[in-house]
Design a protein around this motif. Structure first.
Motif, PDB file in Angstrom:
ATOM      1  N   VAL A 127       7.828  -8.247  -4.669  1.00  0.00           N
ATOM      2  CA  VAL A 127       6.853  -7.489  -5.349  1.00  0.00           C
ATOM      3  C   VAL A 127       7.303  -7.705  -6.961  1.00  0.00           C
ATOM      4  CG1 VAL A 127       6.524  -4.966  -5.156  1.00  0.00           C
ATOM      5  CG2 VAL A 127       6.898  -6.709  -3.237  1.00  0.00           C
ATOM      6  N   ALA A 128       8.156  -7.539  -7.584  1.00  0.00           N
ATOM      7  CA  ALA A 128       8.156  -7.219  -8.681  1.00  0.00           C
ATOM      8  C   ALA A 128       6.966  -8.351  -9.971  1.00  0.00           C
ATOM      9  CB  ALA A 128       9.619  -6.896  -9.360  1.00  0.00           C
ATOM     10  N   ALA A 184       5.321 -10.074  -8.643  1.00  0.00           N
ATOM     11  CA  ALA A 184       3.609 -10.317  -8.356  1.00  0.00           C
ATOM     12  C   ALA A 184       3.243  -8.770  -9.118  1.00  0.00           C
ATOM     13  CB  ALA A 184       3.476  -9.167  -6.945  1.00  0.00           C
ATOM     14  N   ARG A 185       4.486  -8.071  -9.784  1.00  0.00           N
ATOM     15  CA  ARG A 185       3.657  -6.822 -10.340  1.00  0.00           C
ATOM     16  C   ARG A 185       3.373  -7.753 -12.184  1.00  0.00           C
ATOM     17  NH1 ARG A 185       6.967  -1.592  -8.288  1.00  0.00           N
ATOM     18  NH2 ARG A 185       4.715  -0.591  -7.134  1.00  0.00           N
ATOM     19  N   ALA A 186       4.694  -8.113 -12.274  1.00  0.00           N
ATOM     20  CA  ALA A 186       4.819  -9.235 -13.728  1.00  0.00           C
ATOM     21  C   ALA A 186       3.749 -10.297 -14.099  1.00  0.00           C
ATOM     22  CB  ALA A 186       5.894  -9.802 -13.638  1.00  0.00           C
ATOM     23  N   PRO A 234      -2.513  -7.107  -7.336  1.00  0.00           N
ATOM     24  CA  PRO A 234      -2.292  -5.648  -8.223  1.00  0.00           C
ATOM     25  C   PRO A 234      -0.773  -4.814  -7.525  1.00  0.00           C
ATOM     26  CG  PRO A 234      -4.408  -5.825  -6.694  1.00  0.00           C
ATOM     27  CD  PRO A 234      -3.566  -7.097  -6.787  1.00  0.00           C
ATOM     28  N   ALA A 235      -1.239  -3.292  -8.596  1.00  0.00           N
ATOM     29  CA  ALA A 235       0.118  -2.584  -8.450  1.00  0.00           C
ATOM     30  C   ALA A 235      -0.513  -2.387  -6.594  1.00  0.00           C
ATOM     31  CB  ALA A 235       0.001  -1.510  -8.963  1.00  0.00           C
ATOM     32  N   ASP A 236      -1.307  -2.260  -5.906  1.00  0.00           N
ATOM     33  CA  ASP A 236      -1.144  -1.809  -4.932  1.00  0.00           C
ATOM     34  C   ASP A 236      -1.414  -2.445  -3.580  1.00  0.00           C
ATOM     35  OD1 ASP A 236      -3.351  -1.909  -4.992  1.00  0.00           O
ATOM     36  OD2 ASP A 236      -4.166  -1.014  -4.651  1.00  0.00           O
ATOM     37  N   GLY A 270       4.638  -2.277  -2.319  1.00  0.00           N
ATOM     38  CA  GLY A 270       5.241  -0.908  -2.957  1.00  0.00           C
ATOM     39  C   GLY A 270       6.189  -0.480  -2.293  1.00  0.00           C
ATOM     40  N   SER A 307       7.264  -7.317 -20.327  1.00  0.00           N
ATOM     41  CA  SER A 307       7.984  -7.298 -18.608  1.00  0.00           C
ATOM     42  C   SER A 307       8.989  -7.296 -18.247  1.00  0.00           C
ATOM     43  CB  SER A 307       6.855  -8.192 -17.635  1.00  0.00           C
ATOM     44  OG  SER A 307       5.388  -8.361 -17.904  1.00  0.00           O
ATOM     45  N   ILE A 346       9.996  -4.194 -15.973  1.00  0.00           N
ATOM     46  CA  ILE A 346       9.769  -4.013 -14.505  1.00  0.00           C
ATOM     47  C   ILE A 346      11.486  -5.042 -14.774  1.00  0.00           C
ATOM     48  CG2 ILE A 346       8.714  -5.409 -12.660  1.00  0.00           C
ATOM     49  CD1 ILE A 346       6.379  -5.222 -13.871  1.00  0.00           C
TER      50      ILE A 346
END
Length: 452
Positions: A197-198, A200-202, A216-218, A221, A355, A359
């Motif tokens: 997940v991290a 993907a956020r990065a 996207p962050a959502d 998470g 990042s 993150i």
């Protein structure tokens, strides 16, 4: 003398490929032992001021040399006529991750082959073998698992055990086991899910088939802990590769403190004792910021030879210099009060585009045993290169533009938001290594009162 690892052999102390003069390298092994030839080269420098720069984690000798050449280039035109600079590149055994792009040095096309997914590219595999020369069998199996990406919980359990061996956490005595980050002790599937997940956020998720997608962050998470990038257990091997990376960071983090406290600090103290008029300006990037900061532990009380410290995207706690931690008033930071051993400011540059520190650093540093907390961003685990100095009363916060226009304070800690220039870089580290800018050189000159 310990094996230096990571492709860092001891050299002559004279820098090849660095354009500034006089320039010399100061080389340490993993135990902090200095190469005496390089120490001698530094001691013979004719200078009033020494710029002492320590590189970070994503470096081999070639990369460190290019960094020093690029970063030091503007200084001669920035300092006053009474300043004669000497340039020192601290070389300590880290390792180069070839799939982490470094702005100005790499292009994406020059990095790892794009279709390797979670598999290790040949250059990174070789670097890991040099970093852990005694663990080649374990690394071979790790490489096999990352290449095959089995859809099997048992394979992840095996992978987690191998990572613990590489990080050395299984050998940590039970008495100090709480100091081992939960990223190495919690359920490996949950950890790999959190890291996926991290990623993907990065903005990239190696091994998921969707590099650089900027999910996207959502998309996943804490509120959706079951979601993974790519689906199924095979979709977690990108997170597993990141766990391997974090194991290397964990070893390098500890090594950086040792090199600073047992190596660089005593060497600078010896040089200062032999040449009392010499002024030292310490600069560190990433874990190199940890190296130069921990060297302050070896500065004698009332010594005044360290005139400034500039931390570029420092990869250590933002509470390091605090006398009291906000969440534990009876405890201070690892470097509490050491800014007082600097006869000038300690300038911590940070950027929201980093990042690696925004993150991944909190994931690697968190000590809590609650695996659900791995996806949270508790302020206890923040890096000084992400949001600057914290919990030091009276420490000002400035933008880079303001700092260059008005100057930084003469003493104490100051945080400088360098996001106006430290902003370029690819996944997974973002702008972590985007530090070769004349504006940052000017900041070092101002911190050391060396300007025209």
């Amino acid at each position: 003398m310990a094996n230096v690892g990571g492709g860092f052999g001891f050299g002559t102390g004279v820098g090849v490929g660095v354009g500034v003069r006089p320039y010399a390298e100061l080389t340490f092994d993993s135990e902090g032992d200095v190469d005496r030839v390089t120490q001698g080269a530094v001691s013979r420098m004719e200078a009033t001021d020494l710029l002492v720069f320590a590189h970070g984690w994503n470096s081999d000798r070639s990369t460190a040399t290019r960094l020093y050449d690029r970063f030091f280039a503007p200084f001669e035109g920035l300092v006053g006529s009474g300043v004669r600079l000497g340039y020192v590149g601290v070389v300590w055994p880290s390792m180069r991750f070839s799939d982490e792009p470094i702005p100005d040095f790499d292009t994406l096309a020059a990095l790892a082959e794009p279709d390797l997914g979670a598999a290790l590219d040949p250059l990174t595999r070789r670097a890991l073998g040099e970093f852990w020369p005694e663990r080649r069998a374990e690394l071979d199996r790790v490489a096999e698992l990352l290449a095959e990406r089995p859809d099997s919980a048992a394979a992840f359990i095996e992978f987690g055990a191998l990572i613990r061996e590489l990080a050395g956490v299984d050998a940590v005595p039970a008495l100090v086991a709480p100091s081992v980050p939960a990223i190495f002790t919690d359920d490996v599937l949950e950890v790999c899910r959190a890291l996926s997940v991290a990623l993907a956020r990065a903005g990239g998720a190696p091994g998921t088939g969707a590099p650089g997608t900027g999910a996207p962050a959502d998309a996943a998470g804490p509120e959706n802990p079951g979601l993974t990038v790519g689906g199924g257990l095979r979709g977690l091997w990108g997170g597993a590769k990141e766990l391997l990376r974090q194991a290397a960071y964990y070893k390098m983090k500890k090594r950086a403190g040792v090199v600073g406290e047992r190596g660089l600090g005593p060497v600078l103290a010896q040089l200062a004792a032999a040449r009392p008029a010499l002024r030292f300006h310490l600069i560190g990037h990433s874990f190199g910021a940890r190296v130069v900061s921990f060297s302050l532990r070896a500065v004698p009380d009332r010594a005044r030879y360290v005139k400034s410290v500039t931390l570029l995207q420092g990869a250590f706690s933002h509470y390091a210099f605090a006398d009291r931690l906000p969440h534990d008033k009876g405890t201070g930071g690892a470097l509490r009060g050491l800014q007082r051993r600097v006869d000038g400011p300690v300038v911590a540059c940070h950027s929201p585009y980093d990042s690696a520190l925004k993150i991944f650093y909190p994931l690697a540093s968190r000590m809590a045993g609650d695996s659900a907390g791995l996806l949270g961003f508790d302020g206890r685990w923040g890096a000084i290169g992400h949001d600057g100095v914290q919990a030091v009363p009276g420490a000002p916060r400035m933008t880079l533009d303001t700092a260059l226009r008005e100057g930084v304070p003469a003493t104490g800690c100051v945080s400088v938001d360098a996001g106006s220039v430290v902003r370029r870089g690819g996944a997974p580290s973002g702008a972590h290594s985007d530090i070769c800018h004349e504006e940052l050189a000017r900041l070092v000159v101002d911190a050391g009162r060396m300007g025209r």
